[in-house]
Design a protein around this motif. Structure first.
Motif, PDB file in Angstrom:
ATOM      1  N   PHE A   1      -4.271   4.497   3.653  1.00 59.43           N
ATOM      2  CA  PHE A   1      -2.992   4.745   3.022  1.00 59.43           C
ATOM      3  C   PHE A   1      -2.902   5.734   1.819  1.00 59.43           C
ATOM      4  O   PHE A   1      -1.829   5.865   1.236  1.00 59.43           O
ATOM      5  N   TYR A   2      -4.111   6.286   1.610  1.00 60.79           N
ATOM      6  CA  TYR A   2      -4.277   7.166   0.521  1.00 60.79           C
ATOM      7  C   TYR A   2      -3.307   8.372   0.972  1.00 60.79           C
ATOM      8  O   TYR A   2      -3.259   9.202   0.145  1.00 60.79           O
ATOM      9  N   LYS A   3      -3.160   8.879   2.172  1.00 63.73           N
ATOM     10  CA  LYS A   3      -2.557   9.804   2.584  1.00 63.73           C
ATOM     11  C   LYS A   3      -1.037   9.948   2.369  1.00 63.73           C
ATOM     12  O   LYS A   3      -0.241  10.934   2.239  1.00 63.73           O
ATOM     13  N   HIS A   4      -0.550   8.490   1.980  1.00 62.48           N
ATOM     14  CA  HIS A   4       0.815   8.426   1.534  1.00 62.48           C
ATOM     15  C   HIS A   4       1.214   8.890   0.035  1.00 62.48           C
ATOM     16  O   HIS A   4       2.288   8.972  -0.291  1.00 62.48           O
ATOM     17  N   PHE A   5      -0.022   9.068  -0.826  1.00 56.63           N
ATOM     18  CA  PHE A   5       0.315   9.261  -1.967  1.00 56.63           C
ATOM     19  C   PHE A   5       0.393  10.913  -2.220  1.00 56.63           C
ATOM     20  O   PHE A   5      -0.467  11.529  -2.774  1.00 56.63           O
ATOM     21  N   THR A   6       1.631  11.383  -1.815  1.00 64.39           N
ATOM     22  CA  THR A   6       2.072  12.898  -1.919  1.00 64.39           C
ATOM     23  C   THR A   6       2.957  13.059  -2.766  1.00 64.39           C
ATOM     24  O   THR A   6       3.739  12.200  -3.300  1.00 64.39           O
ATOM     25  N   THR A   7       2.981  14.495  -3.291  1.00 64.45           N
ATOM     26  CA  THR A   7       4.096  14.788  -4.228  1.00 64.45           C
ATOM     27  C   THR A   7       5.367  14.553  -3.721  1.00 64.45           C
ATOM     28  O   THR A   7       6.332  13.884  -4.411  1.00 64.45           O
TER      29      THR A   7
ATOM     30  N   LEU B   1       6.391  10.726  -3.610  1.00 71.89           N
ATOM     31  CA  LEU B   1       6.515  10.148  -5.010  1.00 71.89           C
ATOM     32  C   LEU B   1       8.022  10.851  -5.438  1.00 71.89           C
ATOM     33  O   LEU B   1       8.774  10.091  -6.208  1.00 71.89           O
ATOM     34  N   ASP B   2       8.309  11.962  -5.060  1.00 72.44           N
ATOM     35  CA  ASP B   2       9.907  12.418  -5.461  1.00 72.44           C
ATOM     36  C   ASP B   2      10.811  11.692  -4.708  1.00 72.44           C
ATOM     37  O   ASP B   2      11.764  11.291  -5.233  1.00 72.44           O
ATOM     38  N   ARG B   3      10.671  11.355  -3.384  1.00 78.00           N
ATOM     39  CA  ARG B   3      11.702  10.415  -2.657  1.00 78.00           C
ATOM     40  C   ARG B   3      11.715   9.010  -3.200  1.00 78.00           C
ATOM     41  O   ARG B   3      12.749   8.560  -3.239  1.00 78.00           O
ATOM     42  N   LEU B   4      10.403   8.433  -3.757  1.00 77.88           N
ATOM     43  CA  LEU B   4      10.815   7.245  -4.338  1.00 77.88           C
ATOM     44  C   LEU B   4      11.315   7.248  -5.508  1.00 77.88           C
ATOM     45  O   LEU B   4      12.109   6.419  -5.829  1.00 77.88           O
ATOM     46  N   LYS B   5      11.229   8.446  -6.488  1.00 80.02           N
ATOM     47  CA  LYS B   5      11.744   8.421  -7.752  1.00 80.02           C
ATOM     48  C   LYS B   5      13.346   8.574  -7.302  1.00 80.02           C
ATOM     49  O   LYS B   5      14.237   7.990  -8.132  1.00 80.02           O
ATOM     50  N   GLU B   6      13.639   9.078  -6.408  1.00 80.34           N
ATOM     51  CA  GLU B   6      15.364   9.706  -6.099  1.00 80.34           C
ATOM     52  C   GLU B   6      15.724   8.005  -5.530  1.00 80.34           C
ATOM     53  O   GLU B   6      16.805   7.764  -5.994  1.00 80.34           O
ATOM     54  N   ILE B   7      15.140   7.227  -4.821  1.00 81.88           N
ATOM     55  CA  ILE B   7      15.631   6.052  -4.386  1.00 81.88           C
ATOM     56  C   ILE B   7      15.686   5.043  -5.566  1.00 81.88           C
ATOM     57  O   ILE B   7      16.508   4.252  -5.548  1.00 81.88           O
TER      58      ILE B   7
ATOM     59  N   LEU C   1       3.400   3.028  -2.550  1.00 80.68           N
ATOM     60  CA  LEU C   1       3.614   3.731  -3.826  1.00 80.68           C
ATOM     61  C   LEU C   1       3.892   2.729  -4.713  1.00 80.68           C
ATOM     62  O   LEU C   1       3.922   3.002  -6.044  1.00 80.68           O
ATOM     63  N   ILE C   2       4.561   1.492  -4.544  1.00 80.90           N
ATOM     64  CA  ILE C   2       4.681   0.340  -5.464  1.00 80.90           C
ATOM     65  C   ILE C   2       3.587  -0.349  -5.705  1.00 80.90           C
ATOM     66  O   ILE C   2       2.938  -1.046  -5.005  1.00 80.90           O
ATOM     67  N   PRO C   3       3.175  -0.533  -7.067  1.00 77.87           N
ATOM     68  CA  PRO C   3       2.056  -1.225  -7.535  1.00 77.87           C
ATOM     69  C   PRO C   3       2.376  -2.855  -7.208  1.00 77.87           C
ATOM     70  O   PRO C   3       3.524  -3.117  -7.482  1.00 77.87           O
TER      71      PRO C   3
END
Length: 256
Positions: free
Chosen positions: A18-24, A27-33, A62-64
């Motif tokens: 799942f480290y492949k999901h930690f992309t810019t 992160l931008d999509r999660l911030k928008e949501i 991406l959610i801790p």
């Protein structure tokens, strides 16, 4: 056949997939949501955050996770406690080469009074001892390599004491770091307040001088003795706005 088998790999283990999901982009999509959820909750007057299961699978990582409610977690198969005190060197059968502090869990009678609360002094002493023992190890290896075990054991003891001494200093380091962060935030807030006060004073000066300012002619320089009609309210309003905007453009805004 055994010769056709692939050789065993003894390198470090591969990172989790799942480290492949930690992309810019993620992160931008999660911030928008999150911003959309915050805006919606503000309109409804209720606190709301995006639920984990409502997010796309690639954004859930991406959610801790929430801190454990009971203060217990597992790391590499071992049970850990969040508020667990620092273990003493004695628990690991390692000789302690420096006196214990009065608040240290490894403190014993007879050595507490010798504690100077200056860990840097002991760290420097241990660092010098490590260098000296390393040179002695090199000398032993050059004469009789089979007698390396004693010096290697001494180096392990020195390294363990250095690491343990640094770990005892962690709470103080955390407090000092927090103090520096709070002081930095306070200085930024004071700078913003001073900038706002300066801008307010400058605007007040401009507004106070509007009554004495004369309008420039848009058709050219007026002739001497020419009777000009008084400016209309609309022209006065435009002149005030022009002076204010010129003042704001000349002022350097403070970064937030």
């Amino acid at each position: 056949m055994e010769d056709d088998e692939e050789p065993a790999s003894y390198g470090p283990p591969q990172p989790p997939p799942f480290y492949k999901h930690f992309t810019t982009q993620n992160l931008d999509r999660l911030k928008e949501i999150q911003e959309a959820a915050a805006s919606e909750s503000k309109d409804n007057g209720e606190a709301s955050t995006p639920k984990l299961l409502d997010l796309p699978p690639e954004l859930r990582y991406l959610i801790p996770p929430e801190p454990p409610a009971d203060g217990i977690y597992k790391s590499f198969g071992e049970t850990k406690h969040i508020q667990a005190p620092l273990s003493s060197l004695k628990e690991f059968d390692i000789e302690q080469l420096y006196p214990s502090s009065p608040t240290s869990p490894s403190a014993t009678e007879g050595v507490q009074s010798d504690w100077t609360l200056d860990r840097a002094v002991y760290l420097k002493k241990i660092a010098r001892s490590i260098l000296l023992n390393f040179l002695e190890l090199v000398g032993v290896l050059s004469v009789n390599p089979m007698q390396y075990d004693e010096k290697v054991a001494d180096l392990r003891t020195l390294y363990a004491n250095a690491h343990h001494l640094i770990n005892e200093y962690r709470p103080h380091q955390a407090r000092e770091t927090l103090i520096l962060m709070m002081e930095d935030q306070l200085e930024k807030a004071r700078a913003e307040v001073e900038g706002i006060k300066g801008m307010k004073q400058k605007i007040n000066d401009v507004l106070g001088g509007l009554g004495k300012a004369t309008l420039e002619s848009t058709d050219g320089i007026p002739l001497e003795g020419e009777n000009l009609p008084p400016p209309s309210p609309e022209e006065k309003r435009k002149e005030e706005q022009r002076l204010i905007w010129n003042t704001l453009n000349d002022e350097e805004w403070i970064d937030g």
